[in-house]
Scaffold this motif. Structure first.
Motif, PDB file in Angstrom:
ATOM      1  N   ALA A 185       0.814  -1.285  -0.087  1.00 12.41           N
ATOM      2  CA  ALA A 185       0.136   0.082  -0.111  1.00 12.41           C
ATOM      3  C   ALA A 185       1.037   1.222  -0.189  1.00 12.41           C
ATOM      4  N   LEU A 186       0.388   2.365  -0.486  1.00  7.49           N
ATOM      5  CA  LEU A 186       1.221   3.517  -0.664  1.00  7.49           C
ATOM      6  C   LEU A 186       0.701   4.566   0.055  1.00  7.49           C
ATOM      7  N   THR A 187       1.375   5.376   0.453  1.00  7.52           N
ATOM      8  CA  THR A 187       0.986   6.769   1.191  1.00  7.52           C
ATOM      9  C   THR A 187       0.548   7.569   0.223  1.00  7.52           C
ATOM     10  N   CYS A 188      -0.312   8.714   0.574  1.00  6.70           N
ATOM     11  CA  CYS A 188      -0.889   9.524  -0.446  1.00  6.70           C
ATOM     12  C   CYS A 188      -1.269  11.043   0.082  1.00  6.70           C
ATOM     13  N   GLY A 189      -1.052  12.035  -0.627  1.00  7.11           N
ATOM     14  CA  GLY A 189      -1.398  13.199  -0.261  1.00  7.11           C
ATOM     15  C   GLY A 189      -2.934  13.314   0.151  1.00  7.11           C
ATOM     16  N   THR A 190      -3.913  12.649  -0.530  1.00  3.48           N
ATOM     17  CA  THR A 190      -5.053  12.876  -0.049  1.00  3.48           C
ATOM     18  C   THR A 190      -5.401  12.116   1.508  1.00  3.48           C
TER      19      THR A 190
ATOM     20  N   ILE B  43       8.928  10.893  -1.554  1.00  8.36           N
ATOM     21  CA  ILE B  43       7.898  11.066  -2.438  1.00  8.36           C
ATOM     22  C   ILE B  43       6.557  10.294  -2.049  1.00  8.36           C
ATOM     23  N   LYS B  44       6.771   9.007  -1.910  1.00  6.83           N
ATOM     24  CA  LYS B  44       5.836   7.999  -1.722  1.00  6.83           C
ATOM     25  C   LYS B  44       6.520   7.073  -0.766  1.00  6.83           C
ATOM     26  N   THR B  45       5.708   6.599   0.460  1.00  6.80           N
ATOM     27  CA  THR B  45       6.230   5.460   0.995  1.00  6.80           C
ATOM     28  C   THR B  45       5.538   4.066   0.879  1.00  6.80           C
ATOM     29  N   ALA B  46       6.025   3.239   0.558  1.00  7.19           N
ATOM     30  CA  ALA B  46       5.329   1.893   0.480  1.00  7.19           C
ATOM     31  C   ALA B  46       5.282   0.854   1.593  1.00  7.19           C
ATOM     32  N   VAL B  47       4.133   0.556   2.191  1.00 13.10           N
ATOM     33  CA  VAL B  47       3.828  -0.161   3.227  1.00 13.10           C
ATOM     34  C   VAL B  47       3.691  -1.701   2.878  1.00 13.10           C
ATOM     35  N   PHE B  48       4.281  -2.410   3.632  1.00 15.01           N
ATOM     36  CA  PHE B  48       4.450  -3.828   3.299  1.00 15.01           C
ATOM     37  C   PHE B  48       4.062  -4.580   4.463  1.00 15.01           C
ATOM     38  N   PRO B  49       2.609  -5.198   4.452  1.00 20.82           N
ATOM     39  CA  PRO B  49       2.137  -5.828   5.565  1.00 20.82           C
ATOM     40  C   PRO B  49       2.845  -7.024   5.949  1.00 20.82           C
ATOM     41  N   ASP B  50       3.322  -7.670   4.986  1.00 17.10           N
ATOM     42  CA  ASP B  50       4.231  -8.865   5.135  1.00 17.10           C
ATOM     43  C   ASP B  50       5.813  -8.789   5.604  1.00 17.10           C
ATOM     44  N   GLY B  51       5.839  -7.369   5.851  1.00 19.04           N
ATOM     45  CA  GLY B  51       7.120  -7.165   6.103  1.00 19.04           C
ATOM     46  C   GLY B  51       8.073  -6.443   5.157  1.00 19.04           C
ATOM     47  N   VAL B  52       9.009  -5.608   5.314  1.00 15.73           N
ATOM     48  CA  VAL B  52       9.794  -4.930   3.938  1.00 15.73           C
ATOM     49  C   VAL B  52      10.489  -6.173   3.173  1.00 15.73           C
ATOM     50  N   PRO B  53      10.318  -6.092   1.830  1.00 19.54           N
ATOM     51  CA  PRO B  53      11.240  -7.284   1.200  1.00 19.54           C
ATOM     52  C   PRO B  53      12.437  -6.675   1.055  1.00 19.54           C
TER      53      PRO B  53
END
Length: 366
Positions: free
Chosen positions: A51-56, A355-365
């Protein structure tokens, strides 16, 4: 073997809980255990892989609500990609184990606006939230109209860029810019940078207006030929217009900051007969002052762009999956699910260079 594992996960979810970020109000985002979703007829349950962070989302976090999309307490986040964990009765075209990106909305296609080719303004636009979680339920209308198969070899976090990019693609289409035109983009946040990159890919000459010195390199990376830093010049209007052909102003100006002063700059930076796209959305009740003489005698077009349509979602998805869009460069942070509240608190300081942060529920690859 993979499908057997997914069936076991399904049985587990029917009686278990999952971890998710829940928005409770203004700057009140908490990691909680909530009931894991189940697929009703026509629906899917997707195991979120990125999932990604977003300005909205940041705007909603700051204000504590979004009049159209959500009211707390509610699951949070809307840019995601993952693997189908459960398929509801009656669903065709999808199977457990499929890699998919599910968009955050879908139009009804029967109301006045949908019938007039304005699906983004649908009177019954169905939104979906809950991307910052281990699993998310995808409503039947989004399954039918706005869920796409991710090709092998495309990373989940890259596929998740489809939603914001679809909004920008529609915004660019509304600008009607032609190859060789000059476009000024005000703002170098995630959306501003996307506008620069998509415009550059379309053959448009981009001039970026940025606030901070550290944003100059990002603007150039994503396609700006010239960059003007607000604090480095005494007259931002004159300095920016000087970079346009014969100093007449840009053919198109995109405002991607959402402040009254930036809206006013945009009108002063466009040429006669040009177009201004007010893409940034200020808070309700915000007022601006515009020179009506310049608007009228300059024959200037003012417009705004909101959201996306199924067609622009597919155009954006093609940009991502074709490799033309700089996905890897766009994602500058990577965290696990538990860090989501911390990430949003940090974003509030406006000092983050991500710019954008990726969120990894399974843990960061790795």
């Amino acid at each position: 073997m993979m499908r057997r594992a997914l069936r076991n996960e399904k049985i587990e979810r029917m009686t278990s809980q999952m971890k998710a970020a829940v928005l409770h109000g203004k700057e009140d985002l908490r990691m909680e255990r909530v009931a894991a979703p189940q697929a009703a007829p026509g629906e899917l349950v997707v195991q979120v892989r990125a999932a990604l962070t977003c300005g909205t989302d940041l705007k909603v976090y700051r204000r504590g609500y979004h009049a159209m999309m959500l009211k707390p307490p509610i699951l949070f986040g809307h840019e995601l990609a993952g693997v189908i964990a459960e398929v509801g009765a009656g669903v065709t075209g999808f199977r457990e184990g499929d890699r998919v990106v599910a968009l955050n909305s879908a139009p009804c296609d029967v109301c006045f606006f949908c019938r007039h080719g304005q699906q983004n303004l649908c009177e019954d636009l169905l939104f979906n939230n809950g991307a910052y979680a281990e699993y998310i339920r995808i409503p039947d209308r989004i399954v039918e109209k706005n869920t796409l198969h991710i090709p092998d070899g495309v990373r989940f976090e890259h596929a998740a860029l489809t939603e914001p990019l679809a909004c920008v693609v529609r915004g660019l289409e509304e600008c009607a810019a032609n190859p060789g035109d000059t476009m000024i983009v005000i703002g170098a946040g995630p959306i501003g940078l996307m506008f620069m990159h998509v415009a550059e890919l379309a053959g448009v000459n981009v001039i970026a207006v940025v606030k901070r010195e550290d944003q100059i390199a990002a603007a150039k990376l994503f396609g700006a030929r010239e960059v003007v830093q607000v604090e480095a010049v005494s007259d931002i209007i004159a300095a920016t217009r000087a970079l346009t052909p014969e100093g007449r102003g840009a053919d198109v100006v995109v405002e991607a900051v959402a402040t009254p002063v930036a809206w006013e700059w945009a009108v002063d930076m466009v040429r006669k007969g040009g177009l201004v796209n007010f893409f940034g959305g200020p808070p309700s009740g915000t007022k601006v002052q515009l020179d009506t003489n310049r608007l009228h005698y300059g024959d200037i077009t003012l417009k705004a762009s909101f959201h996306h349509t199924p067609a622009t979602c597919r155009t954006a998805f093609d940009l991502v999956t074709s490799g033309r869009f700089k996905c890897a460069e766009y994602i500058t942070g990577r965290v696990g699910l538990d860090q989501v509240p911390e990430v949003f608190a940090r974003m509030m300081t406006r000092n983050s260079r991500d710019i954008k942060t990726a969120v990894f529920p399974d843990g960061v690859p790795q």
